[in-house]
Design an enzyme around this catalytic site. Structure first.
Site, mmCIF file in Angstrom:
data_model
loop_
_atom_site.group_PDB
_atom_site.id
_atom_site.type_symbol
_atom_site.label_atom_id
_atom_site.label_comp_id
_atom_site.label_asym_id
_atom_site.label_seq_id
_atom_site.Cartn_x
_atom_site.Cartn_y
_atom_site.Cartn_z
ATOM 1 N N GLU A 271 -32.851 -26.702 31.417
ATOM 2 C CA GLU A 271 -32.097 -27.375 32.489
ATOM 3 C C GLU A 271 -32.546 -26.836 33.850
ATOM 4 O OE1 GLU A 271 -28.099 -26.495 31.031
ATOM 5 O OE2 GLU A 271 -28.142 -24.558 32.048
ATOM 6 N N ARG A 274 -35.019 -26.411 40.219
ATOM 7 C CA ARG A 274 -35.985 -25.984 41.239
ATOM 8 C C ARG A 274 -37.434 -26.374 40.950
ATOM 9 N NH1 ARG A 274 -34.411 -21.661 44.316
ATOM 10 N NH2 ARG A 274 -33.013 -21.177 42.602
ATOM 11 N N TYR A 313 -29.485 -16.378 51.585
ATOM 12 C CA TYR A 313 -30.145 -15.401 50.702
ATOM 13 C C TYR A 313 -31.260 -14.636 51.388
ATOM 14 C CZ TYR A 313 -28.480 -18.727 47.044
ATOM 15 O OH TYR A 313 -27.772 -19.562 46.242
ATOM 16 N N CYS A 340 -23.294 -21.602 65.553
ATOM 17 C CA CYS A 340 -22.800 -20.391 66.215
ATOM 18 C C CYS A 340 -22.631 -19.324 65.137
ATOM 19 C CB CYS A 340 -21.484 -20.683 66.910
ATOM 20 S SG CYS A 340 -21.658 -22.035 68.068
ATOM 21 N N GLU A 341 -23.743 -18.897 64.645
ATOM 22 C CA GLU A 341 -23.783 -18.037 63.454
ATOM 23 C C GLU A 341 -25.166 -17.406 63.489
ATOM 24 O OE1 GLU A 341 -22.878 -16.100 60.628
ATOM 25 O OE2 GLU A 341 -21.308 -17.624 60.724
HETATM 26 C C1 PLP Z 1 -28.237 -23.843 38.922
HETATM 27 C C2 PLP Z 1 -28.344 -23.962 37.456
HETATM 28 C C3 PLP Z 1 -29.499 -24.462 36.859
HETATM 29 C C4 PLP Z 1 -30.736 -24.806 37.633
HETATM 30 O O1 PLP Z 1 -31.327 -23.694 38.198
HETATM 31 P P1 PLP Z 1 -32.791 -23.804 38.861
HETATM 32 O O2 PLP Z 1 -33.019 -22.477 39.486
HETATM 33 O O3 PLP Z 1 -32.712 -24.899 39.874
HETATM 34 O O4 PLP Z 1 -33.751 -24.141 37.781
HETATM 35 C C5 PLP Z 1 -29.500 -24.630 35.494
HETATM 36 N N1 PLP Z 1 -28.431 -24.323 34.744
HETATM 37 C C6 PLP Z 1 -27.310 -23.827 35.281
HETATM 38 C C7 PLP Z 1 -26.175 -23.507 34.398
HETATM 39 C C8 PLP Z 1 -27.218 -23.626 36.650
HETATM 40 O O5 PLP Z 1 -26.102 -23.116 37.172
#
Ligand code: PLP
Length: 415
Positions: A271, A274, A313, A340-341
């Site tokens: 899943e 990125r 980050y 403003c940060e």
């Molecule tokens: C954010 C997240 C992802 C995706 O993370 P990437 O760094 O975008 O690959 C997958 N699974 C869960 C449970 C997440 O919270």
């Protein structure tokens, strides 16, 4: 310094700016399709499914494209579920990996036939009570001290997610007793990880666990979900994860652990967000001010509400000044937005070519967790999102917010 390449030049972007004022996001369709295909190809040897993490880039046009490339959707909220439903991603093409989940979200996930991935053992009775138990359930494992985790996601023991090892056994036992018949096993221990071996280790951990769970409490795991977290090379000189290598190494591990244990065929899911869209989305912004005080500041028309990662980050995002790609990077600037940060800075002490007002800056690798993390603090509005299509045309896939949007939830009557 090695310059990161752009798929377009100043002329292309100037033409877009005539129709769509800066700041805006632009996504490269053909590169996104190619990255989805690379991941599928790397796991062509097994029954594989990538569930794109919707939170990374929650735009229906992009989800539609990814659906066409056979990706499912990984959701964790009601809105993300509805988004998938509206682009025709439903049933077991949705993985619902949520935490601290409200009943109405489970109910919707059940209605859509999504695979529900439980984050905690107390959610077994909670789900049963509010939405009923489905035929298939996945459990999220948190290995705690057994695994190191990585920098962004931190130590698994400190992470709020998932079941402990003991709870996992107990959880599957409970589900089995309640008549659940199909089981998945999930973990997510990496974020923005560039070391291919990390994913091989994760696969190995889940394969071994699947073998142990087959013994006690005697459940046959149908799929393991390795989570997301494949990193991308934000910095020039960093190397992209070799997905083919990850696939081959995991295949080797599969043959060593899963096949001899008689658990073949075991499906493998991921899943990622990125690595699918991240490198193929760009934030385009115009330099509007040059301020010379204790430091040199370039003020741009985008701000942290358009892209929060650097401010939140300290994340590095490469910047290219269009038309000056090959010019000497002989100026040191902070590239800043208008919040403003004081952490509203896209870059600090960055070596860049001389920047003049009116120059267009491209902020790289903004295609995941970019627009999506936007907000309206300080009355800032979210930008448009554009799609640079395979045929070279540009379509707006989300319009920029207007003041009317900002005021839409306010009621001035009776004041
Ligand atoms: C954010 C997240 C992802 C995706 O993370 P990437 O760094 O975008 O690959 C997958 N699974 C869960 C449970 C997440 O919270």
């Amino acid at each position: 310094m090695i310059e990161k390449q752009l798929p377009f030049d100043e002329r292309t972007i100037r033409a877009i700016v005539r129709n769509y004022p800066t700041p805006f996001y632009v996504y490269d369709e053909s590169a996104i399709r190619a990255s989805a295909r690379r991941l599928n190809q790397a796991f062509a040897w097994c029954a594989f499914k990538e569930y794109f993490a919707v939170k990374a880039t929650p735009n229906p046009h992009l989800l539609k494209i990814l659906g066409q490339e056979n990706l499912g959707g990984d959701c964790s909220s009601l809105a993300e579920l509805v988004l998938c439903e509206r682009v025709g991603i439903s049933g077991e093409n949705i993985m619902f990996t949520s935490n601290e989940t409200a009943a109405k979200e489970y109910i919707r996930a059940r209605e859509l036939g999504a695979i529900i991935n439980l984050d905690d053992i107390t959610h077994i009775p909670y789900l049963e009570q509010h939405a009923g138990l489905p035929e298939v359930i996945c459990l999220r494992y948190n290995p705690g001290p057994l695994r190191e985790g990585n920098v962004i996601i931190g130590k698994p023991e400190e992470a709020k997610y998932g079941f402990t090892r003991e709870q996992l056994v107990d959880g599957y036992r409970q589900l089995k007793a309640k008549g659940v018949r199909r089981f998945g096993l999930h973990t997510m221990v990496a974020s923005n990880e560039l070391d291919p071996e990390f994913f091989v280790e994760t696969a190995k951990m889940l394969f071994e666990l699947a073998v142990e769970l087959a013994r006690d409490p005697g459940v046959r795991i149908e799929f393991v979900n390795l989570g997301g977290g494949i990193g991308i090379p934000y910095r020039p000189g960093q190397k992209a994860v070799d997905l083919g290598l990850v696939g081959r190494r995991i295949e080797q591990t599969y043959r060593e652990i899963v096949v001899p244990a008689g658990l073949h065929p075991l499906k493998i899911f991921m899943e990622n967000g990125r690595c699918i869209t991240g490198p193929y989305g760009y934030l385009v912004t115009e330099a509007i001010h040059h301020k010379n005080t204790y430091k040199q500041y370039i003020g741009v028309d985008a701000c942290m509400s358009n892209l929060m990662r650097p401010g939140m980050y300290g994340a590095y995002h490469h910047i290219t000044v269009l038309g000056k790609e090959t010019a000497a990077r002989n100026h040191t600037y902070d590239v800043v937005g208008s919040l403003c940060e004081n952490n509203d800075k896209f870059a600090i002490d960055r070596q860049l070519p001389q920047i003049d007002a009116g120059d267009l800056l491209v902020i790289h690798d903004a295609g995941a967790h970019g627009f999506a993390m936007g907000f309206q603090y300080n009355g800032k509005l979210r930008s448009a999102e554009l799609l640079w299509r395979e045929d070279g045309s540009v379509t707006q896939i989300r319009r920029a917010e207007t003041l009317d949007d900002y005021f839409a939830t306010l009621d001035f009557s009776g004041l």
